[in-house]
Design an enzyme around this catalytic site. Structure first.
Site, mmCIF file in Angstrom:
data_model
loop_
_atom_site.group_PDB
_atom_site.id
_atom_site.type_symbol
_atom_site.label_atom_id
_atom_site.label_comp_id
_atom_site.label_asym_id
_atom_site.label_seq_id
_atom_site.Cartn_x
_atom_site.Cartn_y
_atom_site.Cartn_z
ATOM 1 N N LYS A 274 0.853 -1.192 0.000
ATOM 2 C CA LYS A 274 0.000 0.000 0.000
ATOM 3 C C LYS A 274 0.886 1.238 0.000
ATOM 4 O O LYS A 274 1.681 1.435 0.914
ATOM 5 C CB LYS A 274 -0.912 0.003 1.242
ATOM 6 N N ASP A 279 -2.631 10.310 3.461
ATOM 7 C CA ASP A 279 -4.014 9.897 3.677
ATOM 8 C C ASP A 279 -4.741 10.935 4.528
ATOM 9 O O ASP A 279 -4.649 10.927 5.749
ATOM 10 C CB ASP A 279 -4.031 8.524 4.374
ATOM 11 N N LYS A 286 -10.076 12.980 8.076
ATOM 12 C CA LYS A 286 -9.555 12.673 9.411
ATOM 13 C C LYS A 286 -9.506 13.936 10.267
ATOM 14 O O LYS A 286 -9.390 15.035 9.727
ATOM 15 C CB LYS A 286 -8.114 12.150 9.284
ATOM 16 N N ASP A 297 1.809 6.693 5.289
ATOM 17 C CA ASP A 297 0.812 5.690 4.915
ATOM 18 C C ASP A 297 1.225 4.893 3.675
ATOM 19 O O ASP A 297 0.430 4.178 3.083
ATOM 20 C CB ASP A 297 -0.554 6.369 4.713
ATOM 21 N N ASP A 356 -12.084 6.950 4.016
ATOM 22 C CA ASP A 356 -10.845 6.792 4.784
ATOM 23 C C ASP A 356 -10.413 5.318 4.851
ATOM 24 O O ASP A 356 -9.312 5.013 5.303
ATOM 25 C CB ASP A 356 -11.032 7.367 6.195
ATOM 26 N N GLU A 358 -9.341 3.532 2.529
ATOM 27 C CA GLU A 358 -8.900 3.595 1.140
ATOM 28 C C GLU A 358 -7.846 2.551 0.799
ATOM 29 O O GLU A 358 -7.729 2.123 -0.352
ATOM 30 C CB GLU A 358 -8.361 4.999 0.826
ATOM 31 N N ARG A 360 -7.529 -0.583 1.403
ATOM 32 C CA ARG A 360 -8.047 -1.858 0.892
ATOM 33 C C ARG A 360 -8.499 -1.739 -0.570
ATOM 34 O O ARG A 360 -8.459 -2.714 -1.308
ATOM 35 C CB ARG A 360 -9.170 -2.364 1.815
HETATM 36 N N1 BES Z 1 -3.965 4.766 6.987
HETATM 37 C C1 BES Z 1 -5.036 4.509 7.880
HETATM 38 C C2 BES Z 1 -4.639 3.584 9.024
HETATM 39 C C3 BES Z 1 -3.618 4.142 9.973
HETATM 40 C C4 BES Z 1 -4.009 4.841 11.094
HETATM 41 C C5 BES Z 1 -2.278 3.897 9.761
HETATM 42 C C6 BES Z 1 -3.061 5.335 11.955
HETATM 43 C C7 BES Z 1 -1.333 4.384 10.627
HETATM 44 C C8 BES Z 1 -1.715 5.100 11.727
HETATM 45 C C9 BES Z 1 -6.187 3.882 7.116
HETATM 46 O O1 BES Z 1 -6.318 4.258 5.797
HETATM 47 C C10 BES Z 1 -7.436 4.282 7.814
HETATM 48 O O2 BES Z 1 -7.732 5.437 7.800
HETATM 49 N N2 BES Z 1 -8.128 3.321 8.393
HETATM 50 C C11 BES Z 1 -9.330 3.580 9.071
HETATM 51 C C12 BES Z 1 -10.314 2.541 8.638
HETATM 52 C C13 BES Z 1 -11.719 2.827 9.047
HETATM 53 C C14 BES Z 1 -12.249 4.060 8.344
HETATM 54 C C15 BES Z 1 -12.564 1.607 8.707
HETATM 55 C C16 BES Z 1 -9.055 3.479 10.556
HETATM 56 O O3 BES Z 1 -8.237 2.665 10.971
HETATM 57 O O4 BES Z 1 -9.627 4.256 11.300
HETATM 58 ZN ZN ZN Z 2 -4.610 4.906 4.851
HETATM 59 MN MN MN Z 3 -7.447 6.025 5.587
#
Ligand code: BES
Ligand code: ZN
Ligand code: MN
Length: 510
Positions: A274, A279, A286, A297, A356, A358, A360
């Site tokens: 990825k 992000d 966010k 990310d 968010d 994204e 996947r």
């Molecule tokens: N890139 C983030 C995950 C992340 C969070 C990585 C903190 C490193 C540090 C990912 O894209 C994300 O935003 N995931 C969300 C998923 C949710 C919306 C289902 C999350 O983990 O909150």
């Molecule tokens: Zn992300």
């Molecule tokens: Mn995200």
């Protein structure tokens, strides 16, 4: 080699007889006596080493140190005794870690150059020259710093605590052999530092296009690199990946890296990363606090690039492909909205309930692409995929999801061997239920619980041949803002390069 790989520490090997620097570290095991060269220094110095060791209660236990300032009778300004522990019990990783902690001590000795003497003398499982090479790479990794944007380095160097150490001479009985052993260690170490550089780099500098250019530089070590632009991604119908990218003014890139170290007919191992260069969350934006961390990310993609460097630079006898999806997730008038339904390259439709989630979407398309094109014998994807994995495991363990026990066991063994910790998490039909959509084949959001597991289940839907051993590694906690250790002091750890290199070396090389 990109300029950012410029060395802060020059490492070289020398014999035991060669001239030593003014600051000398001596590796001392838990034996009753000092090793030969140390014994000689001790007698030249009127027993000062033994006296200091006794005074400090130093027995050679691992991680213990005695520092002798201005030892009388010796040319050396300082001598440090480093406890090597019961050498027979130490494995390669222990020596790498010891190299890291030793160089940290030498750095605080405030000198420009230092010698490290490795003379374990057959007590250890590894020969001295391999210990020397392992300690050298530990020292190199420990010295890594991301300071290319600090313009006032001179002021820093004037301070008493500044690290001035620029040269480390590792002495052992067979330096030529150590140099040879170091080729492999150095290849891996450079891969780790390359991954760290990519993760540390801010997103204004490292957009998808620039990331692809950095990956392209792997051609210098013999990797075959293809960069797919938006036109080509559209032609291949990567609708999921493009849906993430469309909100950004910076276009997406997919990079395909190939290292062919085995016979042509051998199916490759595939590594998928990825590469979200930033992000914001997109329209499901966010909160602003801590959002700066999202420059990291692309930690999964960085790991894949670092790994491909390592495999090529050490000429691994394996066919390996790395595929990374480089995109930026931004809100804009062109951005994907919650509720949008997109069609992935596999043909499966995806309802985007949260922009968010994204990562996947990006992985769905490049995982499918890698399988469709390369028919790999095994596939590992790496992604900073969920915050939930940190809730589950904290920041010392990456989450490992795997559809094949043998692959999982191999990954966990490599994890143990390198100290890059991972913990197996479940794949289960129950998680799939949570991502069934009323309006499309799948939705990109699970329920409130088990966020890392529903994300993994989503990815599992894009493993098209269920017999392909596949692992998903969620390194959101370990790739960035990671806990510091003996060989990693930077915000970006380069986590996973050493683990996956080890997996390949132990299980997939011919
Ligand atoms: N890139 C983030 C995950 C992340 C969070 C990585 C903190 C490193 C540090 C990912 O894209 C994300 O935003 N995931 C969300 C998923 C949710 C919306 C289902 C999350 O983990 O909150
Ligand atoms: Zn992300
Ligand atoms: Mn995200």
């Amino acid at each position: 080699m990109p300029a950012t790989l410029a060395d802060r520490l020059e490492v070289m090997f020398a014999s035991l007889k060669e001239k030593r620097e003014e600051v000398v570290g001596l590796l001392v095991g838990e034996g009753p006596q000092l090793p030969p060269l140390a014994r000689q220094l001790d007698s030249d110095g009127d027993g000062v080493l033994n006296k200091a060791a006794k005074e400090a209660g130093f027995t050679g236990k691992s991680k213990s140190v005695v520092e002798i300032l201005v030892p009388t009778g010796l040319k050396e300004k300082r001598v440090l005794l480093f406890g090597g522990g019961a050498a027979g019990k130490a494995d390669e990783n222990d020596w790498i870690m010891l190299g890291g902690s030793s160089v940290a001590k030498l750095q605080s000795a405030n000198c420009k150059a230092a010698s490290l003497v490795v003379e374990v003398d057959g007590e250890a499982e590894l020969p001295d020259h391999e210990i020397a090479a392992a300690m050298a790479v530990g020292a190199l990794l420990r010295s890594y710093k991301f300071d290319k944007y600090i313009t006032k380095k001179d002021a820093d160097e004037d301070s008493a605590t500044a690290n001035k150490l620029g040269k480390l001479v590792v002495h052992c009985a067979e330096p030529k052999k150590a140099e040879k052993a170091f080729v492999r260690q150095n290849a891996i170490g450079r891969g780790v530092m390359l991954a760290r550089d990519l993760v540390n780099e801010p997103a204004n500098v490292l957009g998808p296009v620039e990331f692809a250019e950095r990956a392209k530089a792997l051609e210098d070590v013999g990797v075959d690199v293809e960069v797919l632009d938006v036109k080509e991604l559209k032609k291949r119908k990567m609708g999921a990946l493009l849906a993430v990218a469309q909100g950004s003014s910076r276009p997406a890139r997919v990079v395909v890296m190939r290292w062919n170290g085995s016979k042509k007919s051998a199916a490759p191992v595939a590594f998928i990363g990825k590469g979200v260069v930033f992000d914001t969350g997109g329209i499901s934006i966010k909160p602003s606090a801590g959002m700066e961390d999202m420059k990291g990310d692309m930690g999964g993609a960085a790991c894949v690039v670092g790994l491909m460097h390592a495999l090529a630079a050490r000429k691994a006898k394996v066919n390996a492909v790395g595929v990374i999806g480089c995109v930026e997730n931004m809100p804009s008038g062109d951005a994907t909205r919650p509720g949008d339904i997109v069609t992935s390259m596999s043909g499966q439709t995806i309802e985007v309930l949260n922009t968010d989630a994204e990562g996947r979407l990006v992985l769905a398309d490049i995982m499918y692409y890698a399988q469709d094109r390369f028919k790999p014998q095994m596939m590992v994807d790496l992604a900073t995929l969920t915050g939930a994995i940190m809730v589950a495991l904290g920041k010392n363990y990456a989450g490992l999801f795997c559809n094949n026990d043998e692959l999982a066991e191999g990954l966990l063994a490599a994890s143990k061997a390198t100290g890059e910790k991972a913990w197996r998490m479940p794949l289960d039909k129950a998680f799939h239920k949570l991502i069934d959509s009323k309006n499309a084949d799948v939705k990109n959001l699970g329920g409130r619980w088990g966020g890392a597991c529903t994300a993994a289940a989503f990815l599992e839907r894009f493993v098209t041949d269920k017999d392909t051993p596949w692992a998903h590694i969620d390194l959101a906690g370990t790739a960035m803002d990671a806990p510091k250790n003996e060989i990693s002091q930077s915000w970006a750890s380069g986590w996973g390069v050493r683990l996956l290199d080890r997996l390949v070396a132990d299980r997939y090389e011919s």
